[in-house]
Design an enzyme around this catalytic site. Sequence first.
Site, PDB file in Angstrom:
ATOM      1  N   ARG A  55       0.696  -1.348   0.130  1.00 49.29           N
ATOM      2  CA  ARG A  55      -0.320   0.462  -0.138  1.00 49.29           C
ATOM      3  C   ARG A  55       0.797   0.929  -0.053  1.00 49.29           C
ATOM      4  O   ARG A  55       0.467   2.222  -0.719  1.00 49.29           O
ATOM      5  CB  ARG A  55      -0.937  -0.287   1.310  1.00 49.29           C
ATOM      6  CG  ARG A  55      -1.756   0.904   0.785  1.00 49.29           C
ATOM      7  CD  ARG A  55      -2.647   1.528   1.792  1.00 49.29           C
ATOM      8  NE  ARG A  55      -3.099  -0.007   3.103  1.00 49.29           N
ATOM      9  CZ  ARG A  55      -2.419   0.043   3.920  1.00 49.29           C
ATOM     10  NH1 ARG A  55      -2.086   0.731   5.110  1.00 49.29           N
ATOM     11  NH2 ARG A  55      -2.739  -1.242   5.131  1.00 49.29           N
ATOM     12  N   TYR A 108     -16.948  20.934 -10.234  1.00 49.61           N
ATOM     13  CA  TYR A 108     -17.163  19.714 -10.833  1.00 49.61           C
ATOM     14  C   TYR A 108     -18.410  18.940  -9.554  1.00 49.61           C
ATOM     15  O   TYR A 108     -17.480  18.890  -8.764  1.00 49.61           O
ATOM     16  CB  TYR A 108     -15.737  19.085 -10.712  1.00 49.61           C
ATOM     17  CG  TYR A 108     -15.816  17.574 -10.365  1.00 49.61           C
ATOM     18  CD1 TYR A 108     -16.936  17.494 -12.428  1.00 49.61           C
ATOM     19  CD2 TYR A 108     -15.932  16.424  -9.648  1.00 49.61           C
ATOM     20  CE1 TYR A 108     -16.709  15.719 -12.806  1.00 49.61           C
ATOM     21  CE2 TYR A 108     -15.296  14.966 -10.367  1.00 49.61           C
ATOM     22  CZ  TYR A 108     -15.675  14.939 -11.470  1.00 49.61           C
ATOM     23  OH  TYR A 108     -16.461  13.145 -11.967  1.00 49.61           O
ATOM     24  N   ASP A 180      -8.204  21.660  -8.181  1.00 49.56           N
ATOM     25  CA  ASP A 180      -8.171  20.947  -9.477  1.00 49.56           C
ATOM     26  C   ASP A 180      -7.667  21.211 -10.709  1.00 49.56           C
ATOM     27  O   ASP A 180      -8.193  22.004 -11.463  1.00 49.56           O
ATOM     28  CB  ASP A 180     -10.207  20.255  -8.798  1.00 49.56           C
ATOM     29  CG  ASP A 180      -9.743  18.989 -10.313  1.00 49.56           C
ATOM     30  OD1 ASP A 180      -9.705  18.666 -11.095  1.00 49.56           O
ATOM     31  OD2 ASP A 180     -11.253  19.022  -9.988  1.00 49.56           O
ATOM     32  N   LYS A 205      -8.603  11.631 -17.418  1.00 47.21           N
ATOM     33  CA  LYS A 205      -8.007  12.552 -17.858  1.00 47.21           C
ATOM     34  C   LYS A 205      -7.305  12.423 -19.017  1.00 47.21           C
ATOM     35  O   LYS A 205      -6.644  11.540 -19.295  1.00 47.21           O
ATOM     36  CB  LYS A 205      -8.698  13.736 -18.154  1.00 47.21           C
ATOM     37  CG  LYS A 205     -10.036  13.875 -17.198  1.00 47.21           C
ATOM     38  CD  LYS A 205     -11.015  13.457 -17.422  1.00 47.21           C
ATOM     39  CE  LYS A 205     -12.301  13.052 -16.355  1.00 47.21           C
ATOM     40  NZ  LYS A 205     -12.232  14.215 -15.415  1.00 47.21           N
TER      41      LYS A 205
HETATM   42  C1  LIG Z   1     -12.895  13.847 -14.060  1.00 44.21           C
HETATM   43  C2  LIG Z   1     -12.818  15.068 -12.952  1.00 44.21           C
HETATM   44  C3  LIG Z   1     -12.477  15.147 -11.732  1.00 44.21           C
HETATM   45  C4  LIG Z   1     -12.780  13.339 -11.054  1.00 44.21           C
HETATM   46  O1  LIG Z   1     -11.722  12.849 -11.866  1.00 44.21           O
HETATM   47  P1  LIG Z   1     -12.599  10.581 -11.758  1.00 44.21           P
HETATM   48  O2  LIG Z   1     -11.041  10.336 -12.057  1.00 44.21           O
HETATM   49  O3  LIG Z   1     -13.261  10.873 -12.906  1.00 44.21           O
HETATM   50  O4  LIG Z   1     -12.933  10.725  -9.970  1.00 44.21           O
HETATM   51  C5  LIG Z   1     -12.255  15.687 -10.718  1.00 44.21           C
HETATM   52  N1  LIG Z   1     -11.732  17.240 -11.225  1.00 44.21           N
HETATM   53  C6  LIG Z   1     -12.656  17.344 -12.827  1.00 44.21           C
HETATM   54  C7  LIG Z   1     -12.089  18.973 -13.169  1.00 44.21           C
HETATM   55  C8  LIG Z   1     -12.814  16.345 -13.466  1.00 44.21           C
HETATM   56  O5  LIG Z   1     -12.742  17.318 -14.972  1.00 44.21           O
END
Ligand SMILES: *Cc1c(COP(=O)(O)O)cnc(C)c1O
Length: 390
Positions: A55, A108, A180, A205
């Site tokens: 972990r 988000y 973020d 992403k």
């Molecule tokens: C997709 C996304 C997330 C979350 O990511 P996941 O891997 O789907 O949990 C957080 N912030 C933004 C801006 C996103 O587009």
Amino acid sequence: MKKDTKIVHAGRDKKWTGQVVSPPVYHASTIIHDTVEDLKYAIKNKNNHVMFYGRRGTPTHFAFREAMTELEGGYDCLVYPSGLAAINAALLSFLSSGDHLLMVDTTYEPTRHLCNKVLKRMGIETTYYDPLIGAGIKNLIKDNTKVIFTESPGSVTMEIQDIPAISKIAKEHDIVLMLDNTWGNLLSFDPYVHGVDISIQAATKYIVGHSDAMLGTITANEKHWSQLYDNSFYMGYTAAPDDINLAMRGIRTIKIRMKQHEQSALKIAKWLSSHEEVDKVLHPALTDCPGHEIWKRDFNGSNGLFSFTLKQGDDNAMTALLDNLKLFKMGYSWGGFESLVMSFYNLKKERELNHWDNYGPLVRLHVGLEDVDDLIADLDQGLEHYKKAL
Ligand SMILES: *Cc1c(COP(=O)(O)O)cnc(C)c1O
């Protein structure tokens, strides 16, 4: 070294790779310690890129963490099973019962649910603020404000935040500034140059880039690193080696992918700007986008994700558009090689501050790596169907 060079070499230290090019994928829970001396060494260095227990990571994790830190900045990086898990870990590492959180209103949507459901139940109060507030955030700070959370551009509606102005206020009040940075990916926004303390990526992403893995990362500056690290381990976060391997592979091509996403999205955004059915194109590089001037000042580029609004329309017309698009597929994500479309966002219900009164129906696009003229032709015929259904 320039970023293009770092993208190729980051995380490929010989101590992780041996004689092969990319770090091997270690599948591990148990780590064997041969002697008591080895065991004691591992215990002493378990926070320091030495294998201790699965972990806590293997060279697969350590190499990726090193690569991310080199590319995004900060003191060190941790990996999480998804972007949302990373957002959770960041907030729960720094907030306690009785604390106050300032959250951007255009965040988000799942982050909003986290605040309104989980944090609220734990006695943490959230105030949502206008994404364009800038230094005005000062007036919202309370004695118990511990974290300011930013996301720039805003989710779906693409407002660009003045991160340096917010950072200045956060520093004056000793408040942790989180971002973020998923849209900013590894190339478009340098969080630590602009005064962020903690930067979160949904690596799902553009970093993974192929829509086939979920992964999150957090980099932090030195001041906030140990609190983030300790609390993340208390909460049990880790990530799977195969997914990290896909993210590591994604890093190597991110620059050329981003270049194409950016170029095609700009061409489509400009084409949409002069389409008779289109009202506003919410692309940070275009003047209709709130905060465009700040984007010009702070960002190094854009990518494939943006939105546009239509002058008129209803669910029926929107259905005709979405059902007739052939290359833009409906899907709640972005950042892969493929084009995506989404609509039917309930922006009035999902937001507290009503900055959405002046806009018509909204469509969000992710422009993929297909031929851009094919994509424009697809949108053109889709919008014809839209018009007919009005
Ligand atoms: C997709 C996304 C997330 C979350 O990511 P996941 O891997 O789907 O949990 C957080 N912030 C933004 C801006 C996103 O587009």
